[in-house]
Design an enzyme around this catalytic site. Structure first.
Site, PDB file in Angstrom:
ATOM      1  N   LYS A   1      13.191   7.491  10.450  1.00 41.33           N
ATOM      2  CA  LYS A   1      11.814   7.970  10.315  1.00 41.33           C
ATOM      3  C   LYS A   1      11.254   8.344  11.679  1.00 41.33           C
ATOM      4  CE  LYS A   1      10.401   5.294   6.233  1.00 41.33           C
ATOM      5  NZ  LYS A   1       9.371   4.341   5.718  1.00 41.33           N
TER       6      LYS A   1
ATOM      7  N   ARG B   1      -8.045   5.712   7.626  1.00 43.56           N
ATOM      8  CA  ARG B   1      -8.990   6.749   7.190  1.00 43.56           C
ATOM      9  C   ARG B   1      -9.205   6.618   5.687  1.00 43.56           C
ATOM     10  NH1 ARG B   1      -5.325   9.750   4.407  1.00 43.56           N
ATOM     11  NH2 ARG B   1      -3.251  10.008   5.327  1.00 43.56           N
TER      12      ARG B   1
ATOM     13  N   LYS C   1       4.270   4.306  13.961  1.00 44.17           N
ATOM     14  CA  LYS C   1       4.838   3.470  12.896  1.00 44.17           C
ATOM     15  C   LYS C   1       5.683   2.311  13.426  1.00 44.17           C
ATOM     16  CE  LYS C   1       4.676   6.966   9.275  1.00 44.17           C
ATOM     17  NZ  LYS C   1       3.846   7.914  10.006  1.00 44.17           N
TER      18      LYS C   1
ATOM     19  N   ILE D   1      14.999   1.339   0.755  1.00 43.27           N
ATOM     20  CA  ILE D   1      14.755   0.588  -0.478  1.00 43.27           C
ATOM     21  C   ILE D   1      14.991   1.515  -1.668  1.00 43.27           C
ATOM     22  CG2 ILE D   1      13.110  -0.828  -1.774  1.00 43.27           C
ATOM     23  CD1 ILE D   1      13.883  -1.985   0.957  1.00 43.27           C
TER      24      ILE D   1
ATOM     25  N   ARG E   1      -3.476  15.975  -8.664  1.00 44.07           N
ATOM     26  CA  ARG E   1      -3.820  16.938  -7.609  1.00 44.07           C
ATOM     27  C   ARG E   1      -3.509  18.349  -8.122  1.00 44.07           C
ATOM     28  NH1 ARG E   1      -2.339  14.406  -1.702  1.00 44.07           N
ATOM     29  NH2 ARG E   1      -2.692  12.207  -2.188  1.00 44.07           N
TER      30      ARG E   1
END
Length: 448
Positions: free
Chosen positions: A158, A292, A116, A203, A336
């Protein structure tokens, strides 16, 4: 075109690829672990090979076992689906080394986007708006605190190799930093074998918006509009829809152009998605790229009429894309359906399905590998099915989804169906005015 494709995955996505291959006249090979011996993808493929015991690191994540299965069946291509090895640069490279086409991104593309921190740097250079934060990995707590004060709290740590919310910590002051740093590093190291962390401005009140992309080997990249994935719990998506209730035509154009620009900068080929955070002012920032097919690709198919899995295969076989973007013609929502008890903290509920009846009717689609008598193993993702509807308007799509959910019968295990029914009646959800924090204050006692 390929003669035989091995699907290096399981469950509904393996079935989805098998169906696309059958329509293209391509033979298929399913791989399965001992726990998945009775799964439908094993039954529907032309050939099936057991690649190991239930633990995924001994089966679906075992590159030698999968390559061996491809060699003994003479498969000339491998489709990795999503999850497992779908974004594994080593697997992509090994396929190339063995002369097997990897229906996905090259090792170089995965490396440029999979980490990332480097992905953010790549997007910055391409002119894609990025969230203010560190230019690379943080070297120390002191460096992090200094940067946090520069971009101003709140900030988020992160994991550079992260996913699914692991290795992430929101920090609102200097005094919280050290504990968050230690916890995030430990979690990242345990989850990904890489404890590298980077920092971004957090954010607040964001929407999670992603743009679907397709690229070919001739340099053409097109987008198929956006998907709104803001209804999520601990960074795990539960409901997705397209078009997003908050995206204007102007913003769709700007985000689409930025996503295409970012993908072209790495000469991207295949299906991919660039994910953005959109703040309450309508400004958007690059978050990550998934190299992907996505779980939620279905809703894009419903509103554009493009079979994304077939397009993946065709592009991998060297076909050219038509140079045009695709705009949503209808509204589509995906729920889902997981084997989880939403009223009790989404507690997993593996076990045997004693009764299974799928909804149908106009504008209703179900992607599932389950059936009456199927046992949901505890070893993998808890998703039982994806319920997808499309309609002329968002309100009509919500009404259709509620009707379809009420028709969906799954007995023997707890599922998220009651949660989704409650959501379709929720005034805030129906208004379209919500953020990624929506479920943090949701009253789960309303679930019947």
């Amino acid at each position: 075109m390929f003669k035989k494709i091995l699907i290096a995955n399981r469950g509904e996505i393996a079935l989805r690829v098998i169906r696309a291959c059958k329509e293209l006249g391509i033979k298929t090979v399913a791989v399965y672990s001992v726990a998945d011996k009775e799964s439908l993808h094993v039954r529907f493929a032309d050939e099936a090979v057991c690649i190991g015991p239930a633990p995924s690191n001994q089966s679906y994540l075992s590159i030698p076992n999968i390559i061996a299965a491809a060699e003994i069946t003479n498969a000339d291509a491998i489709h990795p689906g999503y999850g497992f090895l779908s974004e594994n640069a080593k697997f992509s490279q090994v396929c190339e080394d063995y002369g097997i086409k990897f229906i996905g991104a090259s090792a170089a593309m995965i490396n440029s986007m999979g980490d990332k921190a480097s992905a953010k740097d790549t997007m910055k250079k391409a002119g894609v708006p990025c969230i203010p934060g560190s230019d690379g990995l943080l070297g120390s707590i002191e460096e992090g605190i200094k940067l946090a004060n520069k971009v101003k709290y709140p900030v988020i740590l992160k994991a550079t190799a992260g996913g699914g919310g692991r290795g992430m910590r929101i920090i609102r002051s200097d005094r919280e930093f050290e504990k968050a740093w230690v916890d995030a590093k430990q979690e990242a190291g345990a989850s990904f074998g890489n404890d590298g962390l980077y920092l971004e401005k957090f954010i607040e009140e964001p929407r999670h918006i992603e743009v679907q992309l397709l690229g070919d080997k001739f340099g053409t990249v097109v987008h198929l509009s956006e998907r709104d994935c803001s209804i999520q719990r601990r960074h795990q998506k539960l409901i997705e829809e397209t078009p997003s209730p908050i995206i204007t035509e102007r913003l769709r154009t700007k985000m689409g152009e930025a996503a295409v620009k970012g993908a072209k900068s790495i000469k991207y080929e295949g299906a991919g998605t660039i994910e953005f955070l959109v703040d309450k002012h309508g400004d958007f920032y690059f978050m990550e790229m998934n190299t992907r097919i996505q779980v939620e690709h279905t809703i894009t198919e419903e509103v554009t009429g493009v079979d994304l899995v077939k397009m993946q295969i065709r592009v991998a076989a060297g076909e050219k894309l038509e140079k045009k973007n695709y705009l949503p013609l209808r509204h589509s929502i995906e729920c889902r359906i997981n084997a989880e008890d939403a009223a009790n903290g989404f507690r997993p509920s593996p076990g045997k399905i004693t009764n299974f009846h799928m909804p149908s009717g106009f504008g209703v689609r179900v992607d599932s590998h389950c059936y009456t008598g199927y046992t949901i193993p505890p070893n993998y993702d808890s998703m039982i099915a994806k319920l997808i509807v499309n309609a002329a308007t968002r309100d009509e799509a919500c009404d259709r989804m509620k009707r379809a959910l009420q028709e969906f019968v799954i007995e023997g295990v707890k599922t998220t169906i009651p949660f989704h029914i409650t959501m379709m009646d929720d005034p805030q959800f129906r208004s379209g005015k919500f953020t990624t924090a929506f479920l943090e204050t949701f009253d789960f006692s309303k679930i019947k």
